[in-house]
Structures are given as C-alpha cells and as structure tokens.
Design an enzyme around this catalytic site. Structure first.
Site, PDB file in Angstrom:
ATOM      1  CB  VAL A  13      -1.179  -0.194   0.996  1.00 16.97           C
ATOM      2  CG1 VAL A  13      -1.394   1.136   1.114  1.00 16.97           C
ATOM      3  CG2 VAL A  13      -1.951  -1.034   0.971  1.00 16.97           C
ATOM      4  CG  ASP A  31       9.366  -0.214   5.988  1.00 11.97           C
ATOM      5  OD1 ASP A  31       7.772  -0.698   4.839  1.00 11.97           O
ATOM      6  OD2 ASP A  31       9.296  -1.000   7.010  1.00 11.97           O
ATOM      7  NE  ARG A  36       9.391  -2.925   1.334  1.00 12.12           N
ATOM      8  CZ  ARG A  36       8.378  -3.456  -0.462  1.00 12.12           C
ATOM      9  NH1 ARG A  36       9.411  -4.125  -1.283  1.00 12.12           N
ATOM     10  NH2 ARG A  36       7.708  -2.551  -1.556  1.00 12.12           N
ATOM     11  CB  THR A  81      -4.573  -4.074  10.606  1.00 12.92           C
ATOM     12  OG1 THR A  81      -5.016  -4.333   9.143  1.00 12.92           O
ATOM     13  CG2 THR A  81      -4.084  -2.754  10.918  1.00 12.92           C
ATOM     14  CB  THR A 116      -8.032  -2.246   6.622  1.00 12.79           C
ATOM     15  OG1 THR A 116      -7.693  -2.692   5.484  1.00 12.79           O
ATOM     16  CG2 THR A 116      -9.028  -2.855   6.618  1.00 12.79           C
ATOM     17  CB  CYS A 255      -7.854  -7.741   1.799  1.00 17.16           C
ATOM     18  SG  CYS A 255      -6.287  -6.350   2.476  1.00 17.16           S
ATOM     19  NE  ARG A 326       1.582  -9.377   2.967  1.00 19.20           N
ATOM     20  CZ  ARG A 326       0.912  -8.737   2.836  1.00 19.20           C
ATOM     21  NH1 ARG A 326       0.609  -7.707   3.586  1.00 19.20           N
ATOM     22  NH2 ARG A 326       0.455  -7.841   1.967  1.00 19.20           N
TER      23      ARG A 326
END
Ligand SMILES: NC(=O)c1ccc[n+]([C@@H]2O[C@H](COP(=O)([O-])OP(=O)(O)OC[C@H]3O[C@@H](n4cnc5c(N)ncnc54)[C@H](O)[C@@H]3O)[C@@H](O)[C@H]2O)c1
Length: 415
Positions: A13, A31, A36, A81, A116, A255, A326
């Site tokens: 995102v 980050d 990364r 999240t 989220t 998600c 994931r």
C-alpha cells in the site's frame, strides 16, 4: 501551507502511494525494515509490485530512520494490521507507528491512517498514543482515516482510478485531507461524516466479498455431490441481470481472509456474535481441505500411486498476478498434498525459489518438456491462461482446475 509528507510503511500500500504523492509533494517513505529500505534505494521492490523504473525515477526519499520524519506535517500510516494466532486483531504495528509519530508531532500536523481496522479503532487505539506527545486532538493536531482500496495485481483499478473515501477528526482537517487526495488521484474523493463511517465502509467491503465467495464455495461443494458442474450453472445464472458474479475458489491473503475477524472482534466486544460472517469464514477456511479430499479421490480413481505421482502445482501466491504469499490457501493446499504426494513441482512466475523457502521443488518457468500425473491449477495467473494442460499430462494423468480456467474435458476436473 507547505506540505511535507511522511509515509510510514513501504509495503504493497505505502510504496505506490508514496510514489504518486511524490509527483506533487516532498515525501519521505519510511519503513522500520532496514532491508526493505536498502533494496528500495537500489531500485528493487522484492514484492515485485512496483517496477524498478518507477522506484528510481521518483523524487521520494526512502528512510528507515524515524528522525527523517521530523520535518513532516502530514503523516500517512500504511502498516500491517494482521491477526494473532487466536484470530484477534494485532495492533502492534499500528501502535508502534503511532508512537513514532507522537515523537515528531507538531502543532497543526495531520495524521492519516490507511490501514484496515474495525470501526472505532483509530479513535480508541491510535489517537491516545498520538496524544502522548502532550498535544491535543483537534486543538493542536488532527487525524484522518482514508482506507486503501487498491487491488494488488490489478492493472485496471489503480490508486489513481479508485474512488477514495476520506474522513477526519473535524471539518477543518476533512477539508485539508480531501484536497490532498484530490490533488493526487483522478477518481472521486468521497468525504464521510466520521472516521468510524470510513473504517466501517472499508471493512464491510472485504467482509461482503468473503461472504459472497463463501456462498459460491458452499454451492461448489453441494453441486459436486450432485455431479453438476457449478461453473456451468453459474455461467447460466449470470445471464440474469441481478445475479452476482462470484466464483468459487481459495480465499487467502491479508485482507479478505483477515479483515472479517476485525469486525467480528468489535461486534463481539459490543455483545453481538455475527452469524453470517463466521459461517463464511468457516466455509472459506474449509475449501483447501475439501479440494485435498477430492484430489485424493481422483488420484485413487485414476489408479495413480501417490508415492510415485508427479504433480505440477500451478500458482502458489494468495491470488492471481501478485507475488504476495501471505496467508495463501494455495500454499496450504500444496502443503496438505505434500503429506501424500512427495513429488510436487511448484510453478509460479511471480516468485523465485528462495521466496518460498520451503521443501518444494520450484520453478518460475513452465516445465513444458515434462509430463505430469497430476496438474493442479491453484492460481489463475495470466500466464497460465495460455497453457494447453493436456500436453503436460502423462498417459494416466489428469488436471484439477480449481479456478475453472481451462476448457472442459473428461481429464479436467474442477472445484
Ligand atoms: N495489500 C493490499 O492489497 C491492501 C489493500 C487495501 C488495504 N490494505 C491494508 O493496508 C495495510 C498495509 O498493508 P500492506 O499490504 O501494504 O502491508 P505490507 O506488509 O506489504 O507493508 C507494510 C510495511 O510496513 C512496515 N512497517 C511495520 N511497522 C512499521 C512502523 N512502525 N513504521 C514504519 N513501517 C512499518 C513493514 O516493514 C512493511 O514493509 C494493512 O492494514 C492492509 O490490510 C492492503
């Protein structure tokens, strides 16, 4: 007002958002993951979501040092999240990101959350942490919530073309946040009256999808016992204007398979145990086992010795055209199958062997010269749509096409 933006979380995102924001504003892409950040600095997105060209061309500054955020006046939080093993929301990342911001928060600053959550989480969990700064919400600083709705791997619906919901702690900040997003996307920016409304809208989008897929998954299991092809049934039913076009399959990822637990947690804490939401979760979680059982029956029907069977498993990511693994149910299925069939070759063009880090034979390229006893199509990556599956089969072989991408044939089974 001069706008300096700090985006916390350079993942699926945060990175595309930061690149788009950097076309107009000074942006720090922060980050906590040092690796990364070093690969992004070299122009590499290991998630293979953003091209090197875009990563290098941008004026965005990548950093893993919290102090790099000190001159920002807008902070956007795009951290994970996830859920814990007991399926309860895990707010660790969101709390840590809020703690970092609280150290640099100044009078007039705006903090926007995009991760989220469930309705009420921003106000109950994040704002109190920001106030550790001793600044007060709506007096000294402001908070917004604008859920991210991108669909990773989707080249049609993108950050700039998906309408953006915005909400804020007061009217003043709502106006500012609306203007900010209007300046970077082409689609409509849709303001709502409270942060809770925006949080709710995002989470129910994903719950609705979970429930609808669970319904067709239940139909798939039912119709298999009737020996009726559910896909042909759905094609026929879809000719009616108001029949919803959902298809059976594996529901994984971070998600759809996760967010319902956030809403459920909030609901239970308020005294209502959701029925449909949990039934949908149960059905979708059950699908890998259902496919596994069915596959084993087909192996026995075709008199294929499981210990010797050569299996080609097409696609291991959680959905098509992404490298995101994931909570992949394709992976759960492959791991389940491995207990019976030792000789499994996984093919996924979006990954390299080291990404998988499991004891599977792996190839990124289609093994066109080999023959297999079983070919499982688990993920409908675009590249697989061109395959002629029968040419890859041994004499006794069969195909198990979970996504129903291949033309029907007596040697091709579907979910
Ligand atoms: N990926 C999607 O398609 C998608 C779509 C819509 C919404 N979302 C939501 O967006 C949020 C982020 O998801 P994602 O897929 O980008 O996750 P991700 O795992 O790809 O990226 C999150 C990044 O945040 C970093 N991070 C963790 N803690 C941090 C901190 N304190 N400060 C700075 N960085 C930190 C991690 O190192 C990681 O690189 C989640 O809430 C997710 O549910 C994701």
């Amino acid at each position: 007002m001069k706008i300096d933006i700090g985006i916390l979380g350079m993942g699926y995102v945060g990175l595309p958002l930061a690149i788009v924001m950097a076309e107009k504003y000074k942006v720090i892409g922060f980050d906590v993951d040092r690796n990364r950040i070093s690969s992004l600095k070299m122009g590499i997105d290991k998630k293979k979501d953003v091209t090197s060209k875009k990563i290098i061309k941008t004026d965005l500054t990548y950093s893993n040092k919290p102090e790099s955020l000190k001159n920002c006046n807008i902070y956007i939080v795009t951290v994970p999240t996830p859920i814990k093993n007991n399926k309860l929301p895990d707010f660790t990342f969101l709390k840590n990101a809020s703690k970092i911001i609280s150290k640099y928060l100044k009078i007039g600053d705006i903090v926007i959350y995009e991760s989220t959550v469930y309705p009420g989480a921003t106000e109950e969990i994040c704002i109190p942490i920001l106030e550790i700064s001793s600044l007060k919400i709506n007096k000294d600083f402001y908070v917004g919530y604008s859920p991210e709705r991108i669909n990773v791997g989707d080249q049609v619906n993108t950050l700039k073309t998906i309408p953006k919901i915005v909400s804020a702690s007061n009217k003043y900040s709502l106006k500012k946040i609306k203007k900010l997003y209007e300046s970077i996307i082409d689609a409509e920016v849709h303001p709502v009256s409270s942060i809770k409304i925006a949080e709710s809208a995002k989470v129910i989008e994903n719950v609705q999808r979970d429930v609808n897929i669970a319904f067709v998954n239940e139909l798939a299991m039912m119709f298999k016992s009737f020996k009726i092809d559910i896909h042909e049934v759905l094609n026929a039913a879809c000719t009616k204007w108001n029949f919803l076009n959902f298809r059976p399959g594996l529901v994984g990822g971070h998600c759809i398979g996760i967010d319902p637990y956030y809403l459920a947690h909030k609901s239970i804490s308020m005294g209502y145990k959701p029925e449909i939401l949990f039934s949908a979760r149960k059905i979708n979680e059950e699908i890998p086992n259902f496919v596994l059982k069915d596959l084993k029956q087909k192996l026995s029907f075709h008199k294929i010795k499981t210990s010797k069977a050569k299996v080609l498993f097409l696609g291991i990511t959680f959905k098509e055209n992404t490298s995101d693994i994931r909570n992949s149910k394709a992976l759960s299925l492959a791991l389940g199958l491995k207990k019976t069939c030792k000789n499994i070759l996984i093919c996924d063009p979006y990954l390299k062997g080291e990404d998988l880090n499991l004891e599977f034979e792996f190839t990124s390229n289609l093994p066109e010269e080999q023959k297999f006893d079983v070919l499982v199509l688990a993920v409908a990556h675009s590249l697989f749509l061109k395959i002629k599956p029968l040419t890859l089969l041994s004499k006794v072989g069969f195909v198990y096409d979970i996504k129903a991408v291949f033309e029907p044939h007596e040697k091709i089974y579907r979910l």
